[in-house]
Scaffold this motif. Structure first.
Motif, mmCIF file in Angstrom:
data_model
loop_
_atom_site.group_PDB
_atom_site.id
_atom_site.type_symbol
_atom_site.label_atom_id
_atom_site.label_comp_id
_atom_site.label_asym_id
_atom_site.label_seq_id
_atom_site.Cartn_x
_atom_site.Cartn_y
_atom_site.Cartn_z
ATOM 1 N N SER A 2 1.111 -0.776 0.250
ATOM 2 C CA SER A 2 -0.073 0.062 0.155
ATOM 3 C C SER A 2 0.548 1.230 -0.274
ATOM 4 N N LYS A 3 0.221 2.316 -0.443
ATOM 5 C CA LYS A 3 1.157 3.480 -0.304
ATOM 6 C C LYS A 3 1.558 4.475 0.878
ATOM 7 N N ASN A 4 0.819 3.885 1.997
ATOM 8 C CA ASN A 4 1.099 4.259 3.653
ATOM 9 C C ASN A 4 2.257 3.608 3.395
ATOM 10 N N LYS A 6 4.947 2.374 2.282
ATOM 11 C CA LYS A 6 5.782 2.583 1.065
ATOM 12 C C LYS A 6 6.215 3.679 1.717
ATOM 13 N N ASN A 7 5.445 4.443 2.064
ATOM 14 C CA ASN A 7 5.702 5.689 2.962
ATOM 15 C C ASN A 7 6.168 5.420 4.071
ATOM 16 N N THR A 11 10.085 6.413 4.975
ATOM 17 C CA THR A 11 10.861 7.765 5.815
ATOM 18 C C THR A 11 11.508 7.031 6.941
ATOM 19 N N LYS A 209 4.747 14.354 0.149
ATOM 20 C CA LYS A 209 3.945 13.574 -0.124
ATOM 21 C C LYS A 209 2.209 12.563 0.090
ATOM 22 N N GLY A 210 1.311 14.303 0.230
ATOM 23 C CA GLY A 210 0.206 14.063 0.654
ATOM 24 C C GLY A 210 -0.492 14.254 1.561
ATOM 25 N N TYR A 211 0.047 14.008 2.950
ATOM 26 C CA TYR A 211 0.224 13.973 4.512
ATOM 27 C C TYR A 211 -0.543 15.414 5.123
#
Length: 434
Positions: A2-4, A6-7, A11, A209-211
């Motif tokens: 998932s994107k989360n 992966k981030n 991070t 990253k969109g957060y």
């Protein structure tokens, strides 16, 4: 994946790279070495400073707004500028940058070329630092991206070998207050100090990253922090253990760099000083370039561009070149007074900011910070042999003083005084409005 997730992983490994400095590798083996059979207590104190505090530092900055100034300015704008400048000097040209040069000489060059001139090596080392930093090239990032995994693999091989076939067994070294020894020795990594500077970059990356919300940023930081903590704990904890297994083998006065060389050679043979020493040297160089660029950018902006970035890079390289020739052990000793003063202040700032939901007035932050600062200044003076008897007697009677935490009660008293002042001001204002 998932994107989360992966981030979180990306991070987390980024946080690990920020806090993992090749120059820091000299501390865990020595701590284990002097701790012997008390190495677990020492490891607990050391890892608390080197893992928990830096991650809490980043979370605290995220909590108060995402910028370093949002944290430090809670005490006052001038105070915040001074504190950030002291931290930047500490992780920059005063200690960290020169230490990378000294570590490179003692771990990478001297074992291979015994007659090498430390002055010549430092001139070459900081000339390379200058060339890369002044041009702000990305080449060094690419080198680091290849080298850091290689260095990590080397470390895991050493740790694995040291656990499976240890050099010896931990012995009783007579160390007292093992936890506080590990805690205060962790100051030397300067990770907690650097965390409140680097936090702005981490939060900024999460925003890209969109957060966007503070809740998401804090949530991601905590999850990424767990990834980083596992990596750091494995490396630092493993090095501490193999240092402890050598506590009955090498002379007690063995220098930090000499101990690391002796341990790696004992575990892997003479060839290790070529590969391991070379990897550490290049990793130190990438750290030096990164810190030089960061410090030059900071002070250039602080001067409102009146002092150019390139001029500051040159000044930092020349100064660091000079200091690095004092050697690793001397640089570590020079850092003690500054770290003894700054660390309690940063710890108090981090803790109070984590409680920002309940603390909403500057007076409480200021009271807690100045309470810790007053005691830490006298502790700093004591560390360089300047002792004021009646003050020393008072400090020594404070709770936790024997463990090195004499600043805790003054910080609490300062916070209470700040709350009282705040309450008094509120009552006065309320009376005036009637």
């Amino acid at each position: 994946m998932s994107k989360n997730l992966k981030n979180v992983l990306v991070t987390g490994f980024a946080l690990f790279s920020i806090f993992f400095g090749a120059g820091n590798l000299i501390f865990p083996p020595t701590l284990g070495f002097i701790s012997g059979d008390k190495w677990l207590w020492t490891a607990f104190g050391f890892l608390l400073v080197c893992i928990s505090l830096p991650l809490l530092g980043i979370v605290s900055v995220a909590l108060v707004g995402g910028r370093t100034e949002d944290l430090t300015n809670k005490v006052g704008k001038s105070f915040g500028t001074i504190l950030c400048s002291v931290i930047m000097l500490s992780i920059g040209p005063l200690f960290c940058i020169p230490r990378t040069g000294a570590t490179t000489f003692e771990l990478g060059v001297q074992p291979l070329f015994g007659n090498a001139s430390p002055i010549l090596v430092s001139i070459i080392y900081f000339s390379i630092t200058f060339i890369f930093a002044v041009n702000e090239t990305s080449v060094v990032d690419k080198i680091g991206a290849i080298l850091t995994p290689f260095l990590l693999v080397s470390l895991f091989i050493i740790i694995f070998k040291g656990i499976i076939t240890p050099l010896g067994s931990p012995v009783n070294t007579g160390l007292e207050n093992a936890f506080s020894k590990g805690f205060t020795e962790g100051y030397q990594t300067m990770d907690a100090l650097g965390s409140i500077i680097m936090a702005q970059m981490v939060v900024g990356d999460l925003i890209l990253k969109g957060y966007k919300t503070r809740k998401d940023q804090i949530n991601m930081t905590i999850k990424a922090g767990i990834v980083s903590a596992i990596c750091l704990g494995t490396v630092y904890g493993g090095l501490l253990y193999i240092g402890a297994t050598s506590s009955g083998i090498f002379p007690k006065d063995t220098a930090r760099t000499g101990l690391l060389i002796s341990i790696t050679q004992g575990l892997l043979g003479d060839w290790s000083k070529i590969i391991f020493g070379g990897a550490i040297s290049i990793a130190c160089l990438t750290t030096s370039i990164g810190l030089t660029a960061t410090a030059a950018n900071y002070f250039s902006k602080l001067s409102k561009e009146r002092v150019s970035y390139k001029s500051l890079v040159l000044a930092i390289c020349v100064f660091s070149c000079f200091i690095s020739n004092y050697g690793v052990e001397t640089i570590i000793k020079l850092a003690v007074p500054v770290l003894v003063t700054a660390y309690p202040v940063v710890i108090v700032l981090i803790i109070t900011s984590l409680l920002s939901k309940y603390i909403n007035k500057r007076e409480i932050y200021a009271g807690a910070v100045y309470g810790a600062l007053i005691v830490s200044i006298f502790s700093s003076l004591s560390s360089i042999g300047i002792k004021i008897s009646f003050v020393e007697n008072i400090i020594n009677k404070l709770p936790f003083a024997s463990q090195g935490f004499s600043w805790v009660l003054p910080a609490l008293i300062g916070a209470v005084i700040g709350a009282v002042i705040q309450g008094t001001e509120n009552r006065v204002q309320s009376t005036e409005h009637r």
